[in-house]
Write a protein that holds these residues in place. Sequence first.
Motif, mmCIF file in Angstrom:
data_model
loop_
_atom_site.group_PDB
_atom_site.id
_atom_site.type_symbol
_atom_site.label_atom_id
_atom_site.label_comp_id
_atom_site.label_asym_id
_atom_site.label_seq_id
_atom_site.Cartn_x
_atom_site.Cartn_y
_atom_site.Cartn_z
ATOM 1 N N GLN A 101 10.627 1.925 -69.587
ATOM 2 C CA GLN A 101 9.321 1.535 -70.122
ATOM 3 C C GLN A 101 9.421 1.107 -71.585
ATOM 4 O OE1 GLN A 101 6.615 4.774 -69.435
ATOM 5 N NE2 GLN A 101 6.326 4.273 -67.276
ATOM 6 N N VAL A 102 10.233 1.814 -72.358
ATOM 7 C CA VAL A 102 10.374 1.520 -73.792
ATOM 8 C C VAL A 102 11.703 0.811 -74.013
ATOM 9 C CG1 VAL A 102 10.480 2.483 -76.113
ATOM 10 C CG2 VAL A 102 8.993 3.535 -74.377
ATOM 11 N N CYS A 103 11.631 -0.392 -74.553
ATOM 12 C CA CYS A 103 12.833 -1.199 -74.795
ATOM 13 C C CYS A 103 12.743 -1.829 -76.178
ATOM 14 C CB CYS A 103 12.989 -2.287 -73.733
ATOM 15 S SG CYS A 103 13.230 -1.667 -72.055
ATOM 16 N N ASP A 104 13.471 -1.287 -77.124
ATOM 17 C CA ASP A 104 13.480 -1.808 -78.495
ATOM 18 C C ASP A 104 14.869 -2.372 -78.772
ATOM 19 O OD1 ASP A 104 13.213 -2.418 -81.140
ATOM 20 O OD2 ASP A 104 12.822 -0.380 -81.835
ATOM 21 N N ILE A 105 14.995 -3.682 -78.653
ATOM 22 C CA ILE A 105 16.327 -4.283 -78.803
ATOM 23 C C ILE A 105 16.785 -4.333 -80.256
ATOM 24 C CG2 ILE A 105 16.091 -5.665 -76.712
ATOM 25 C CD1 ILE A 105 15.606 -8.093 -78.495
ATOM 26 N N SER A 106 15.913 -4.007 -81.206
ATOM 27 C CA SER A 106 16.346 -3.994 -82.604
ATOM 28 C C SER A 106 17.417 -2.929 -82.838
ATOM 29 C CB SER A 106 15.152 -3.751 -83.527
ATOM 30 O OG SER A 106 14.586 -2.463 -83.311
ATOM 31 N N ASN A 107 17.470 -1.918 -81.968
ATOM 32 C CA ASN A 107 18.501 -0.883 -82.080
ATOM 33 C C ASN A 107 19.796 -1.272 -81.386
ATOM 34 O OD1 ASN A 107 16.747 0.911 -83.460
ATOM 35 N ND2 ASN A 107 15.865 1.595 -81.528
ATOM 36 N N TRP A 112 19.678 -7.901 -75.254
ATOM 37 C CA TRP A 112 19.222 -7.210 -74.050
ATOM 38 C C TRP A 112 20.397 -6.768 -73.191
ATOM 39 C CZ3 TRP A 112 14.406 -5.568 -73.527
ATOM 40 C CH2 TRP A 112 13.380 -6.218 -74.237
ATOM 41 N N LYS A 113 21.420 -7.586 -73.141
ATOM 42 C CA LYS A 113 22.590 -7.237 -72.329
ATOM 43 C C LYS A 113 23.290 -6.010 -72.888
ATOM 44 C CE LYS A 113 26.587 -9.308 -70.058
ATOM 45 N NZ LYS A 113 27.383 -10.533 -69.850
ATOM 46 N N ARG A 114 23.432 -5.960 -74.197
ATOM 47 C CA ARG A 114 24.045 -4.779 -74.815
ATOM 48 C C ARG A 114 23.198 -3.537 -74.554
ATOM 49 N NH1 ARG A 114 24.623 -3.673 -81.326
ATOM 50 N NH2 ARG A 114 24.779 -1.399 -81.112
ATOM 51 N N MET A 115 21.872 -3.672 -74.680
ATOM 52 C CA MET A 115 20.994 -2.529 -74.413
ATOM 53 C C MET A 115 21.195 -2.019 -72.988
ATOM 54 S SD MET A 115 16.848 -2.385 -74.078
ATOM 55 C CE MET A 115 16.375 -2.038 -75.746
ATOM 56 N N PHE A 116 21.238 -2.929 -72.027
ATOM 57 C CA PHE A 116 21.342 -2.494 -70.641
ATOM 58 C C PHE A 116 22.612 -1.695 -70.410
ATOM 59 C CE2 PHE A 116 22.801 -2.920 -66.308
ATOM 60 C CZ PHE A 116 21.674 -2.542 -65.590
ATOM 61 N N PHE A 117 23.745 -2.211 -70.855
ATOM 62 C CA PHE A 117 25.005 -1.537 -70.549
ATOM 63 C C PHE A 117 25.166 -0.239 -71.335
ATOM 64 C CE2 PHE A 117 26.131 -5.664 -68.777
ATOM 65 C CZ PHE A 117 26.710 -5.251 -67.591
ATOM 66 N N GLU A 118 24.693 -0.196 -72.563
ATOM 67 C CA GLU A 118 24.789 1.049 -73.319
ATOM 68 C C GLU A 118 23.917 2.137 -72.706
ATOM 69 O OE1 GLU A 118 24.053 0.403 -77.455
ATOM 70 O OE2 GLU A 118 25.863 -0.800 -77.748
ATOM 71 N N ARG A 119 22.682 1.780 -72.362
ATOM 72 C CA ARG A 119 21.785 2.788 -71.794
ATOM 73 C C ARG A 119 22.200 3.180 -70.377
ATOM 74 N NH1 ARG A 119 15.580 1.645 -73.574
ATOM 75 N NH2 ARG A 119 15.379 3.666 -72.532
ATOM 76 N N HIS A 120 22.711 2.226 -69.631
ATOM 77 C CA HIS A 120 23.191 2.541 -68.282
ATOM 78 C C HIS A 120 24.348 3.537 -68.348
ATOM 79 C CE1 HIS A 120 24.148 2.026 -64.070
ATOM 80 N NE2 HIS A 120 25.386 1.648 -64.373
ATOM 81 N N LEU A 121 25.292 3.309 -69.246
ATOM 82 C CA LEU A 121 26.423 4.221 -69.395
ATOM 83 C C LEU A 121 25.965 5.580 -69.921
ATOM 84 C CD1 LEU A 121 29.435 4.764 -69.301
ATOM 85 C CD2 LEU A 121 29.667 3.650 -71.536
ATOM 86 N N GLU A 122 25.041 5.576 -70.856
ATOM 87 C CA GLU A 122 24.514 6.841 -71.378
ATOM 88 C C GLU A 122 23.854 7.670 -70.282
ATOM 89 O OE1 GLU A 122 23.525 4.914 -75.785
ATOM 90 O OE2 GLU A 122 21.904 5.470 -74.424
ATOM 91 N N ASN A 123 23.103 7.032 -69.410
ATOM 92 C CA ASN A 123 22.432 7.758 -68.324
ATOM 93 C C ASN A 123 23.442 8.387 -67.369
ATOM 94 O OD1 ASN A 123 19.900 7.149 -69.298
ATOM 95 N ND2 ASN A 123 19.598 5.391 -67.961
#
Length: 451
Positions: A101-107, A112-123
């Motif tokens: 629900q919350v997606c802040d790509i500034s971090n 968006w691609k980096r966000m997806f893979f980092e958060r997917h691996l973290e989960n």
Amino acid sequence: MQQPAAPSLRPSQTRLAADLYFTHRIIEDPEWSLATVPHLTELCLQHIVHNFEKNPMLDRLLPEHQRKVLDRLSTGLPLAVTANLISDEDYWKRCCTERWQVCDISNYGDSWKRMFFERHLENILKCFIPNTTDPNQVLDLIPICKDYVRKLEVDQFLPPVKVDQKEERDDLSDTGSDFGLGEVSVHHYNLGVLITALPHLEELHLTYGVKNCGMNFEWNLFNFTYQDCCNLAVAVKMCHNLKVFKLTRSKVDDEKTRLLVRNLLDHPCLVELDLSHNLIRDKGARALGKLINRSRLEILDLCNNQIRHLGAQALAQALAENSTLTSLNLRLNCVEDAGGEAIGRALLTNTTLKSIHLGSNNLSEPTATLFSQVLAQNTTLTSINFSCNHLGLDGGKQLLDGLADNKALTEFDLRLAEVGQETEYLIHQIVWANREAARLGSLQQPPATLL
């Protein structure tokens, strides 16, 4: 003889004849439709989308056709298919927004691609249960995500599940935990293989504990064992591009701190170390003092530990000889005046530290007296925090005297420091004037020319 003319049909009769014709055709061919037949190009694109998992095809398409395919692709396709083939940010934006629900790509570097893979691996790491979860869930992901992961934030590590046979036999007992952890220390997932296989990893934020355990709470859920520390220390040492390392709320004591420091000495890239909210005492602080001068550290956060005056004196000795550290946070320790004065004397010679946080350290007037000299001589410090101490009225007046000719300090927190309302107001006026002068000076500087 003249033939009789054919009888003309009225409009209503014409429509009836047409309806009968169409009905007859539909009955003969159930797939026949009045809809316009799609273009062959459209049919080909539909085929590519429906069969993308088995036969991914994208690079050989025209740009306008690529766009149509990407907009129609499912976000549930296997990552082994999409990871290295699709670089389109709109596709990865859909993957992120459909999952979180919350997606802040500034971090995430606005990617968006980096966000997806980092958060997917973290989960996956947050839900990994040693001896239960298949390690291949992580290992198979490494070649897929290694080129896109630059930061990992894992605020939960689950311990192994150990079934208590006695509780299995006696379901009437309500004293056991659903986790069924034994009394023996348990080790968490070893990050060594993963971290060393991520060539672009620059930030690592870890917390060894369990979130939302509720009524299943046990202290064993929050054990950062010595073996965990050994595994982590070796992994971090091998991560040569690591710039930021944060290990917080993990019960890191002196022994574990010294082990980490031994593996971080002379690290080529580390510039920020955060060990806040742990159990570090004076021996650990002495080890960190050694690290300060054998690394490129610029930021050191030791907030909310158990460092007393001996540890503060060791840090001060290192600070007096240091030329890289710019920020030191010792909030919520107990360095007292012996430690505060030692740090003050170090700042009389140090020329690089810009921010010092000594809030809630049981400091009093002697520390304020020495820091009045620091304010008069040091031209590098821009931020000091003395909040929640007992500096007293006389201590506040001495700090005010030291600020008389200071033009560098732009932040000075004296809340609940007992310096008196009038003194605090006058100090605030001086600091505000310095901050305003710094702001105006930055506006007057010419913009840097691009090479």
